[in-house]
Design a protein around this motif. Structure first.
Motif, PDB file in Angstrom:
ATOM      1  N   MET A   1       0.849  -1.172   0.000  1.00 31.97           N
ATOM      2  CA  MET A   1       0.000   0.000   0.000  1.00 31.97           C
ATOM      3  C   MET A   1       0.897   1.238   0.000  1.00 31.97           C
ATOM      4  SD  MET A   1      -2.985   1.029   2.751  1.00 31.97           S
ATOM      5  CE  MET A   1      -4.279   0.008   2.130  1.00 31.97           C
ATOM      6  N   THR A   2       0.655   2.136  -0.932  1.00 24.42           N
ATOM      7  CA  THR A   2       1.471   3.344  -1.016  1.00 24.42           C
ATOM      8  C   THR A   2       1.049   4.339   0.056  1.00 24.42           C
ATOM      9  OG1 THR A   2       0.007   4.496  -2.536  1.00 24.42           O
ATOM     10  CG2 THR A   2       1.685   3.048  -3.520  1.00 24.42           C
ATOM     11  N   ARG A   7      -3.078   7.482   3.113  1.00 26.23           N
ATOM     12  CA  ARG A   7      -3.699   8.756   3.490  1.00 26.23           C
ATOM     13  C   ARG A   7      -5.188   8.775   3.117  1.00 26.23           C
ATOM     14  NH1 ARG A   7       0.009  12.065   5.472  1.00 26.23           N
ATOM     15  NH2 ARG A   7       2.170  11.868   4.789  1.00 26.23           N
ATOM     16  N   LYS A   8      -5.517   8.213   1.963  1.00 23.48           N
ATOM     17  CA  LYS A   8      -6.921   8.130   1.549  1.00 23.48           C
ATOM     18  C   LYS A   8      -7.702   7.213   2.488  1.00 23.48           C
ATOM     19  CE  LYS A   8      -6.131   9.089  -3.316  1.00 23.48           C
ATOM     20  NZ  LYS A   8      -6.118   8.538  -4.686  1.00 23.48           N
ATOM     21  N   ARG A  14     -11.502   8.198   9.238  1.00 22.45           N
ATOM     22  CA  ARG A  14     -11.902   9.346  10.054  1.00 22.45           C
ATOM     23  C   ARG A  14     -13.348   9.748   9.766  1.00 22.45           C
ATOM     24  NH1 ARG A  14      -6.375  12.833   9.435  1.00 22.45           N
ATOM     25  NH2 ARG A  14      -5.247  11.881  11.166  1.00 22.45           N
ATOM     26  N   THR A  15     -13.732   9.706   8.502  1.00 20.74           N
ATOM     27  CA  THR A  15     -15.109  10.040   8.123  1.00 20.74           C
ATOM     28  C   THR A  15     -16.091   9.041   8.727  1.00 20.74           C
ATOM     29  OG1 THR A  15     -14.356  11.039   6.067  1.00 20.74           O
ATOM     30  CG2 THR A  15     -16.677  10.396   6.183  1.00 20.74           C
ATOM     31  N   TYR A  58       2.114   5.228  11.463  1.00 23.52           N
ATOM     32  CA  TYR A  58       2.956   4.870  10.327  1.00 23.52           C
ATOM     33  C   TYR A  58       3.289   6.090   9.477  1.00 23.52           C
ATOM     34  CZ  TYR A  58       4.743   2.485   6.242  1.00 23.52           C
ATOM     35  OH  TYR A  58       5.546   2.074   5.222  1.00 23.52           O
ATOM     36  N   LEU A  59       2.298   6.989   9.303  1.00 21.92           N
ATOM     37  CA  LEU A  59       2.498   8.142   8.435  1.00 21.92           C
ATOM     38  C   LEU A  59       3.250   9.287   9.099  1.00 21.92           C
ATOM     39  CD1 LEU A  59      -0.985   8.208   6.684  1.00 21.92           C
ATOM     40  CD2 LEU A  59       1.205   7.586   5.661  1.00 21.92           C
ATOM     41  N   THR A  60       3.276   9.311  10.418  1.00 23.25           N
ATOM     42  CA  THR A  60       3.978  10.373  11.137  1.00 23.25           C
ATOM     43  C   THR A  60       5.411   9.933  11.379  1.00 23.25           C
ATOM     44  OG1 THR A  60       1.923  10.963  12.249  1.00 23.25           O
ATOM     45  CG2 THR A  60       3.956  11.833  13.193  1.00 23.25           C
TER      46      THR A  60
END
Length: 65
Positions: A1-2, A7-8, A14-15, A58-60
């Motif tokens: 997964m990129t 992020r998507k 979150r939604t 993971y993204l931070t």
């Protein structure tokens, strides 16, 4: 997964988490016999919160000071 896909997915989680919060609030306000449904929604919301935390971690990037 990129990273972009992650992020998507994070935005979608979150939604869904926010939507569950609204649904739980609406069901709780009615005070009807749907307490089992409220409990299920709360459990789902907690699972989403955990998934969100995993993606955010993971993204931070870790910053070593």
């Amino acid at each position: 997964m990129t990273e972009d896909e992650m992020r998507k997915r994070l935005a979608a989680l979150r939604t869904e988490h926010r939507d569950l919060d609204i649904a739980i609030s609406a069901l709780s306000d009615t005070g009807g016999p749907d307490q089992l449904q409220v409990a299920r929604l709360k459990k789902r919301k907690l699972l989403l919160k955990d998934q969100i935390a995993v993606f955010e971690d993971y993204l931070t990037p870790d910053i070593i000071a």
